[in-house]
Write a protein that holds these residues in place. Structure first.
Motif, mmCIF file in Angstrom:
data_model
loop_
_atom_site.group_PDB
_atom_site.id
_atom_site.type_symbol
_atom_site.label_atom_id
_atom_site.label_comp_id
_atom_site.label_asym_id
_atom_site.label_seq_id
_atom_site.Cartn_x
_atom_site.Cartn_y
_atom_site.Cartn_z
ATOM 1 N N GLY A 128 2.973 2.383 -9.476
ATOM 2 C CA GLY A 128 1.433 2.674 -9.688
ATOM 3 C C GLY A 128 0.791 1.737 -10.085
ATOM 4 N N ARG A 129 1.278 1.364 -11.173
ATOM 5 C CA ARG A 129 0.505 0.217 -12.411
ATOM 6 C C ARG A 129 -1.082 -0.195 -11.969
ATOM 7 N NH1 ARG A 129 3.603 -3.098 -15.909
ATOM 8 N NH2 ARG A 129 5.720 -2.872 -14.707
ATOM 9 N N ILE A 130 -0.032 -1.020 -10.553
ATOM 10 C CA ILE A 130 -1.095 -1.462 -9.100
ATOM 11 C C ILE A 130 -1.085 -0.632 -7.912
ATOM 12 C CG2 ILE A 130 -1.784 -3.434 -8.217
ATOM 13 C CD1 ILE A 130 -1.717 -5.203 -10.604
ATOM 14 N N TRP A 131 -2.246 0.167 -7.822
ATOM 15 C CA TRP A 131 -1.196 0.432 -6.192
ATOM 16 C C TRP A 131 -2.375 -0.088 -5.271
ATOM 17 C CZ3 TRP A 131 -3.464 5.858 -4.494
ATOM 18 C CH2 TRP A 131 -3.298 5.442 -2.956
ATOM 19 N N TYR A 132 -1.650 -0.449 -4.232
ATOM 20 C CA TYR A 132 -2.207 -1.827 -3.273
ATOM 21 C C TYR A 132 -2.850 -0.682 -2.259
ATOM 22 C CZ TYR A 132 -0.942 -5.740 -5.754
ATOM 23 O OH TYR A 132 -0.330 -6.183 -6.561
ATOM 24 N N LYS A 133 -4.228 -0.244 -2.398
ATOM 25 C CA LYS A 133 -4.559 1.327 -1.189
ATOM 26 C C LYS A 133 -5.113 0.657 -0.178
ATOM 27 C CE LYS A 133 -7.062 3.649 -2.482
ATOM 28 N NZ LYS A 133 -8.623 4.831 -3.689
ATOM 29 N N ASN A 134 -5.635 0.105 -0.129
ATOM 30 C CA ASN A 134 -5.768 -1.137 1.298
ATOM 31 C C ASN A 134 -6.532 -2.283 0.965
ATOM 32 O OD1 ASN A 134 -6.474 -0.616 3.806
ATOM 33 N ND2 ASN A 134 -9.180 -0.860 3.443
ATOM 34 N N THR A 135 -5.999 -3.283 2.164
ATOM 35 C CA THR A 135 -6.529 -4.420 1.728
ATOM 36 C C THR A 135 -6.723 -5.136 3.041
ATOM 37 O OG1 THR A 135 -4.420 -5.263 0.731
ATOM 38 C CG2 THR A 135 -5.514 -6.908 1.486
ATOM 39 N N ALA A 164 1.024 -1.388 0.002
ATOM 40 C CA ALA A 164 -0.097 -0.071 0.194
ATOM 41 C C ALA A 164 0.329 1.144 0.009
ATOM 42 C CB ALA A 164 -0.901 -0.048 1.516
ATOM 43 N N ASP A 165 2.076 1.148 0.896
ATOM 44 C CA ASP A 165 3.310 2.295 1.165
ATOM 45 C C ASP A 165 3.882 2.415 -0.119
ATOM 46 O OD1 ASP A 165 1.950 2.787 3.463
ATOM 47 O OD2 ASP A 165 3.584 2.046 4.390
ATOM 48 N N LYS A 166 4.166 0.966 -0.977
ATOM 49 C CA LYS A 166 4.630 1.402 -2.333
ATOM 50 C C LYS A 166 6.060 1.573 -2.204
ATOM 51 C CE LYS A 166 1.658 4.066 -4.860
ATOM 52 N NZ LYS A 166 1.462 5.105 -6.495
ATOM 53 N N ASP A 167 6.909 0.572 -0.909
ATOM 54 C CA ASP A 167 8.108 0.525 0.138
ATOM 55 C C ASP A 167 8.431 -0.599 -0.508
ATOM 56 O OD1 ASP A 167 9.873 0.718 1.342
ATOM 57 O OD2 ASP A 167 8.658 1.449 3.034
ATOM 58 N N VAL A 168 9.220 -0.256 -1.907
ATOM 59 C CA VAL A 168 9.783 -1.180 -3.074
ATOM 60 C C VAL A 168 11.468 -1.521 -2.224
ATOM 61 C CG1 VAL A 168 8.703 -1.392 -5.476
ATOM 62 C CG2 VAL A 168 11.250 0.386 -4.207
ATOM 63 N N ASP A 169 11.488 -0.472 -0.977
ATOM 64 C CA ASP A 169 12.693 -1.381 -0.566
ATOM 65 C C ASP A 169 12.955 -1.645 1.004
ATOM 66 O OD1 ASP A 169 14.259 0.739 -1.683
ATOM 67 O OD2 ASP A 169 13.772 2.456 -0.565
ATOM 68 N N LYS A 170 11.444 -2.278 1.722
ATOM 69 C CA LYS A 170 10.886 -3.550 2.254
ATOM 70 C C LYS A 170 10.802 -4.529 1.449
ATOM 71 C CE LYS A 170 10.274 -0.070 6.000
ATOM 72 N NZ LYS A 170 9.416 0.245 6.791
ATOM 73 N N ARG A 213 -4.301 0.259 -13.207
ATOM 74 C CA ARG A 213 -3.827 1.070 -14.502
ATOM 75 C C ARG A 213 -4.916 2.822 -14.664
ATOM 76 N NH1 ARG A 213 -4.970 -3.813 -16.193
ATOM 77 N NH2 ARG A 213 -2.890 -5.118 -16.593
ATOM 78 N N GLY A 214 -5.004 3.197 -13.471
ATOM 79 C CA GLY A 214 -6.366 4.142 -13.356
ATOM 80 C C GLY A 214 -7.363 3.941 -13.575
ATOM 81 N N ASN A 215 -7.819 2.609 -12.983
ATOM 82 C CA ASN A 215 -9.189 2.712 -12.869
ATOM 83 C C ASN A 215 -9.446 2.120 -11.183
ATOM 84 O OD1 ASN A 215 -11.104 3.520 -15.187
ATOM 85 N ND2 ASN A 215 -9.222 1.645 -16.030
ATOM 86 N N GLU A 216 -10.608 2.440 -10.428
ATOM 87 C CA GLU A 216 -10.197 1.914 -9.186
ATOM 88 C C GLU A 216 -11.321 0.361 -9.155
ATOM 89 O OE1 GLU A 216 -12.030 3.915 -5.834
ATOM 90 O OE2 GLU A 216 -11.414 5.581 -6.281
ATOM 91 N N ALA A 217 -10.723 -0.419 -8.005
ATOM 92 C CA ALA A 217 -11.580 -1.736 -8.049
ATOM 93 C C ALA A 217 -11.204 -1.980 -6.736
ATOM 94 C CB ALA A 217 -10.300 -2.660 -9.130
ATOM 95 N N VAL A 218 -12.975 -2.841 -6.459
ATOM 96 C CA VAL A 218 -12.291 -3.579 -4.919
ATOM 97 C C VAL A 218 -12.786 -4.312 -5.664
ATOM 98 C CG1 VAL A 218 -13.299 -3.332 -3.083
ATOM 99 C CG2 VAL A 218 -13.977 -1.073 -4.250
ATOM 100 N N THR A 219 -12.303 -5.848 -4.999
ATOM 101 C CA THR A 219 -12.100 -7.107 -5.039
ATOM 102 C C THR A 219 -12.164 -8.036 -4.227
ATOM 103 O OG1 THR A 219 -10.769 -6.073 -7.349
ATOM 104 C CG2 THR A 219 -11.461 -8.622 -7.307
ATOM 105 N N GLU A 220 -13.192 -9.011 -4.543
ATOM 106 C CA GLU A 220 -12.455 -10.196 -3.102
ATOM 107 C C GLU A 220 -11.943 -10.815 -4.072
ATOM 108 O OE1 GLU A 220 -14.320 -9.942 -0.639
ATOM 109 O OE2 GLU A 220 -14.962 -8.147 -0.660
#
Length: 160
Positions: free
Chosen positions: A87-94, A51-57, A121-128
């Motif tokens: 951010g091609r996929i941003w895992y905003k919240n899990t 979610a934080d896009k923290d690729v270093d971790k 890719r710029g579109n919001e998605a909420v998926t199970e």
């Protein structure tokens, strides 16, 4: 008389030898529970780092040969890190609803039933999803080998 003494000796020895076995079984259960909690915590941290896009971790967590299976394709570590970083996929919240862990020696498999809020890719998605994560203990660290997203209904339950 010698037979009675020998019998008593054997009885005492058999009782004594059962105690370490009971302790080993008890310690094994505690160790397994501790490992399960450790891997659950690591999985939660991974979701937050994504979610934080923290690729270093994430980079040291992902094994160099790791694979990532998504609804739109399968790729390796470097592409997954690039997807997260750009951010091609941003895992905003899990939101994790269920979790189950199985430990097999130095391998741990984690099943999470989640609701993922993402920008794809710029579109919001909420998926199970049910997400399967396979980790391997390498030295002192766990490495993620495989992460697979499986689309499921929100009524799906993970059997423990």
């Amino acid at each position: 008389m010698k037979a009675k003494i020998l019998g008593l000796f054997l009885l005492i020895m058999s009782v004594q030898s059962s105690f370490p076995q009971q302790n080993k079984a008890s310690n094994s259960k505690i160790t397994n529970e501790k490992l399960e909690q450790e891997i659950i915590q690591l999985s939660k941290q991974k979701w937050q780092w994504m979610a934080d896009k923290d690729v270093d971790k994430l980079e040291p967590l992902f094994d160099n040969k790791s694979k990532f299976v998504h609804m739109s394709g399968t790729w390796k570590k470097e592409e997954e890190l690039d997807i997260i970083k750009t951010g091609r996929i941003w895992y905003k919240n899990t939101k994790v609803h269920d979790v189950a862990v199985e430990i097999f020696g130095k391998t741990a498999i984690v099943w999470n039933r989640i609701t993922l809020e993402a920008i794809v890719r710029g579109n919001e998605a909420v998926t199970e999803f049910t997400v399967t994560e396979t980790y391997q203990k390498q030295g002192k660290n766990w490495k993620l080998l495989v992460l697979t997203f499986s689309s499921v209904r929100d009524t799906h339950k993970i059997e423990k």
